[in-house]
Design an enzyme around this catalytic site. Sequence first.
Site, PDB file in Angstrom:
ATOM      1  N   ASP A  12       0.804  -1.228   0.000  1.00  0.00           N
ATOM      2  CA  ASP A  12       0.000   0.000   0.000  1.00  0.00           C
ATOM      3  C   ASP A  12       0.836   1.276   0.000  1.00  0.00           C
ATOM      4  OD1 ASP A  12      -2.210  -1.666   0.099  1.00  0.00           O
ATOM      5  OD2 ASP A  12      -2.285  -1.619   2.289  1.00  0.00           O
ATOM      6  N   LYS A  15       1.775   2.243  -5.093  1.00  0.00           N
ATOM      7  CA  LYS A  15       2.338   1.723  -6.350  1.00  0.00           C
ATOM      8  C   LYS A  15       1.418   1.994  -7.541  1.00  0.00           C
ATOM      9  CE  LYS A  15       2.373  -2.320  -4.374  1.00  0.00           C
ATOM     10  NZ  LYS A  15       2.056  -1.943  -2.987  1.00  0.00           N
ATOM     11  N   GLY A  39      -4.547  -4.196  -3.857  1.00  0.00           N
ATOM     12  CA  GLY A  39      -5.545  -3.167  -4.143  1.00  0.00           C
ATOM     13  C   GLY A  39      -4.784  -1.918  -4.524  1.00  0.00           C
ATOM     14  N   HIS A  40      -4.758  -1.608  -5.813  1.00  0.00           N
ATOM     15  CA  HIS A  40      -3.974  -0.469  -6.294  1.00  0.00           C
ATOM     16  C   HIS A  40      -4.927   0.654  -6.708  1.00  0.00           C
ATOM     17  CE1 HIS A  40      -0.354  -3.313  -7.259  1.00  0.00           C
ATOM     18  NE2 HIS A  40      -0.709  -3.307  -5.995  1.00  0.00           N
ATOM     19  N   GLN A 221       1.913  -6.019  -3.237  1.00  0.00           N
ATOM     20  CA  GLN A 221       2.383  -6.132  -1.847  1.00  0.00           C
ATOM     21  C   GLN A 221       3.676  -5.311  -1.689  1.00  0.00           C
ATOM     22  OE1 GLN A 221       1.389  -9.499  -3.451  1.00  0.00           O
ATOM     23  NE2 GLN A 221      -0.506  -8.520  -2.912  1.00  0.00           N
TER      24      GLN A 221
HETATM   25  P1  GDP Z   1      -0.817   0.432  -3.548  1.00  0.00           P
HETATM   26  O1  GDP Z   1      -1.430  -0.848  -3.110  1.00  0.00           O
HETATM   27  O2  GDP Z   1       0.640   0.479  -3.311  1.00  0.00           O
HETATM   28  O3  GDP Z   1      -1.158   0.799  -4.965  1.00  0.00           O
HETATM   29  O4  GDP Z   1      -1.459   1.562  -2.610  1.00  0.00           O
HETATM   30  P2  GDP Z   1      -3.011   1.692  -2.184  1.00  0.00           P
HETATM   31  O5  GDP Z   1      -3.803   2.137  -3.340  1.00  0.00           O
HETATM   32  O6  GDP Z   1      -3.454   0.459  -1.481  1.00  0.00           O
HETATM   33  O7  GDP Z   1      -2.906   2.784  -1.058  1.00  0.00           O
HETATM   34  C1  GDP Z   1      -2.364   4.041  -1.304  1.00  0.00           C
HETATM   35  C2  GDP Z   1      -3.424   5.099  -0.928  1.00  0.00           C
HETATM   36  O8  GDP Z   1      -2.805   6.358  -0.842  1.00  0.00           O
HETATM   37  C3  GDP Z   1      -4.509   5.250  -1.981  1.00  0.00           C
HETATM   38  O9  GDP Z   1      -5.696   5.621  -1.342  1.00  0.00           O
HETATM   39  C4  GDP Z   1      -3.981   6.380  -2.859  1.00  0.00           C
HETATM   40  O10 GDP Z   1      -5.032   7.092  -3.508  1.00  0.00           O
HETATM   41  C5  GDP Z   1      -3.316   7.250  -1.835  1.00  0.00           C
HETATM   42  N1  GDP Z   1      -2.140   8.005  -2.306  1.00  0.00           N
HETATM   43  C6  GDP Z   1      -1.178   7.627  -3.177  1.00  0.00           C
HETATM   44  N2  GDP Z   1      -0.204   8.556  -3.249  1.00  0.00           N
HETATM   45  C7  GDP Z   1      -0.554   9.543  -2.397  1.00  0.00           C
HETATM   46  C8  GDP Z   1       0.062  10.774  -1.994  1.00  0.00           C
HETATM   47  O11 GDP Z   1       1.150  11.125  -2.424  1.00  0.00           O
HETATM   48  N3  GDP Z   1      -0.613  11.518  -1.070  1.00  0.00           N
HETATM   49  C9  GDP Z   1      -1.810  11.150  -0.548  1.00  0.00           C
HETATM   50  N4  GDP Z   1      -2.380  11.946   0.353  1.00  0.00           N
HETATM   51  N5  GDP Z   1      -2.409   9.995  -0.905  1.00  0.00           N
HETATM   52  C10 GDP Z   1      -1.782   9.202  -1.798  1.00  0.00           C
HETATM   53  P1  IMO Z   2      -0.913  -4.101  -2.305  1.00  0.00           P
HETATM   54  O1  IMO Z   2      -0.486  -4.652  -3.643  1.00  0.00           O
HETATM   55  C1  IMO Z   2      -0.932  -4.541   2.014  1.00  0.00           C
HETATM   56  C2  IMO Z   2      -1.026  -8.602   3.634  1.00  0.00           C
HETATM   57  C3  IMO Z   2      -2.284  -9.050   4.340  1.00  0.00           C
HETATM   58  C4  IMO Z   2      -1.706 -10.035   5.330  1.00  0.00           C
HETATM   59  C5  IMO Z   2      -0.585 -10.693   4.529  1.00  0.00           C
HETATM   60  C6  IMO Z   2      -0.985 -12.007   3.866  1.00  0.00           C
HETATM   61  O2  IMO Z   2      -2.213  -3.392  -2.349  1.00  0.00           O
HETATM   62  O3  IMO Z   2       0.179  -3.321  -1.672  1.00  0.00           O
HETATM   63  P2  IMO Z   2      -2.547 -12.693   1.834  1.00  0.00           P
HETATM   64  O4  IMO Z   2      -3.898 -12.191   1.408  1.00  0.00           O
HETATM   65  O5  IMO Z   2      -1.480 -12.468   0.843  1.00  0.00           O
HETATM   66  O6  IMO Z   2      -2.614 -14.089   2.347  1.00  0.00           O
HETATM   67  O7  IMO Z   2      -2.174 -11.795   3.140  1.00  0.00           O
HETATM   68  O8  IMO Z   2      -0.219  -9.758   3.536  1.00  0.00           O
HETATM   69  N1  IMO Z   2      -1.241  -8.100   2.255  1.00  0.00           N
HETATM   70  C7  IMO Z   2      -1.165  -6.800   1.922  1.00  0.00           C
HETATM   71  N2  IMO Z   2      -0.967  -5.708   2.675  1.00  0.00           N
HETATM   72  N3  IMO Z   2      -1.040  -4.418   0.688  1.00  0.00           N
HETATM   73  C8  IMO Z   2      -1.218  -5.493  -0.091  1.00  0.00           C
HETATM   74  O9  IMO Z   2      -1.209  -5.433  -1.447  1.00  0.00           O
HETATM   75  C9  IMO Z   2      -1.325  -6.766   0.521  1.00  0.00           C
HETATM   76  N4  IMO Z   2      -1.522  -8.031   0.078  1.00  0.00           N
HETATM   77  C10 IMO Z   2      -1.468  -8.827   1.141  1.00  0.00           C
HETATM   78  O10 IMO Z   2      -2.923  -7.975   4.978  1.00  0.00           O
HETATM   79  O11 IMO Z   2      -1.119  -9.359   6.403  1.00  0.00           O
HETATM   80 MG    MG Z   3      -2.928  -1.558  -1.846  1.00  0.00          MG
END
Ligand code: GDP
Ligand code: IMO
Ligand code: MG
Length: 420
Positions: A12, A15, A39-40, A221
């Site tokens: 998270d 990416k 979840g991107h 991840q």
């Molecule tokens: P990912 O899994 O690495 O793609 O990240 P996620 O989407 O799960 O979580 C990142 C969260 O931060 C999302 O809600 C994005 O919209 C938000 N986000 C990404 N970059 C920034 C930033 O530079 N500032 C803020 N405030 N939010 C951001």
């Molecule tokens: P993105 O791509 C954050 C965590 C889960 C749990 C562990 C194992 O959005 O960054 P799994 O479902 O793989 O058996 O879970 O890994 N986890 C993540 N945490 N971002 C993710 O993906 C994750 N995918 C799995 O919360 O601790």
């Molecule tokens: Mg994510």
Amino acid sequence: MVDVILGLQWGDEGKGKIVDYFAPQYDIIARFQGGPNAGHTLYIEDKKIVLHQIPSGIFHQNTLNIIGNGVVLDPVTLKRECDAVAAFGIDVKKNLFIAERTNIIVPTHRALDKASETSKGLEKIGSTLKGIGPAYMDKTGRNALRVGDLLDKNFTTQYIRLRLKHQKLLDNFHFDEDISSWEEEFFEAIDFLRSLNIVNGEYFINNHLSKGKNVLAEGAQGSMLDIDFGTFPFVTSSNTISAGVCTGLGVAPQKINQVLGVTKAYCTRVGSGPFPTELTDETGEELRRIGNEFGATTGRPRRCGWIDLVALKYTCMLNGITQVVLTKADVLDAFKELKVCTAYNIKGEIKEEIPFQMARIKMEPLYKSYKGWNIETTAIKGAASLPANMLTYIQSINEYIGAPVKYVSNGPAREQIVVL
Ligand code: GDP
Ligand code: IMO
Ligand code: MG
């Protein structure tokens, strides 16, 4: 060449946004591992969209996207997601490809994930329960169904055989939930999946590379969730680090060029497991509130804390990071004092290395403090306008980890990024 964007923490890191930002510079965007546990989040025309299976380049009409063999694919999630992107006028039949060696997540994988987590009680991993662990177990156990098998007329028989194996395991867990509705959805989604572009992924990518095309590999991840190097057993079931690109797409190591690592300016983790810099106090609450730190896949609150440079230096080493993208820097705008962890106190000894079993030992993070910048940064476009205290903070990160922060993300939108 192949460039890579991956997460350096526990996932998270942002990416999705970063891949979407860089996508126009590439011909192909490729997911190489993980599955719908990812979840991107992207913002397209001010609308939020969360991608779980489809690569984050899908909104660029001139970019091809491929789900690589290293991924575990849930057809139901994929179908749902294809419908969601189609609403934006994207034709997935034109620019989405799926490698035939990609392993399929079947409904009983989800059931097994749930049964296994329940049996662990307080020791549970905090899995997203998407069937990831059981699906990868069937891959290494040599039982899995793969996307190429869909084109075989015996697919249903193969499915039934696997389901029977799973049923024995589920019986051992005393799992008795009715999953017939999951199976119905699954078979509908399988029909849809057959209508997509199923290709030989390794030739698809290498043939494009030999024609001089550029590929961007998108990690899911984060490196601290890597099956080998993460905080085992509180990890995911794939190699999330750059080495996973070779096995997850079928490209040779010499083809890999830039490896961009994404890290938040602080740190979060969702699910169980060690997190040395976690803040369970008001400061942690503030980070969660301002950063809106709730899981994009499960909605769970993310645990929050200060940036951990020991862990970051470790993951830069494992990945061969050439450039760092620092995200969510704007979330720190209001903080008076910022801390960065530069060592751990483990039983009275000062350590700057990640130990074998973080989960079993007590580690006290040792911090350096920095002054906050206390200026709103979300509208800043150029490096020259970034506050001096932010640049000092970034400089300290560069020096410690030995890799340069080249981009600062200062908001969730595509254009909120500053090049240093
Ligand atoms: P990912 O899994 O690495 O793609 O990240 P996620 O989407 O799960 O979580 C990142 C969260 O931060 C999302 O809600 C994005 O919209 C938000 N986000 C990404 N970059 C920034 C930033 O530079 N500032 C803020 N405030 N939010 C951001
Ligand atoms: P993105 O791509 C954050 C965590 C889960 C749990 C562990 C194992 O959005 O960054 P799994 O479902 O793989 O058996 O879970 O890994 N986890 C993540 N945490 N971002 C993710 O993906 C994750 N995918 C799995 O919360 O601790
Ligand atoms: Mg994510």
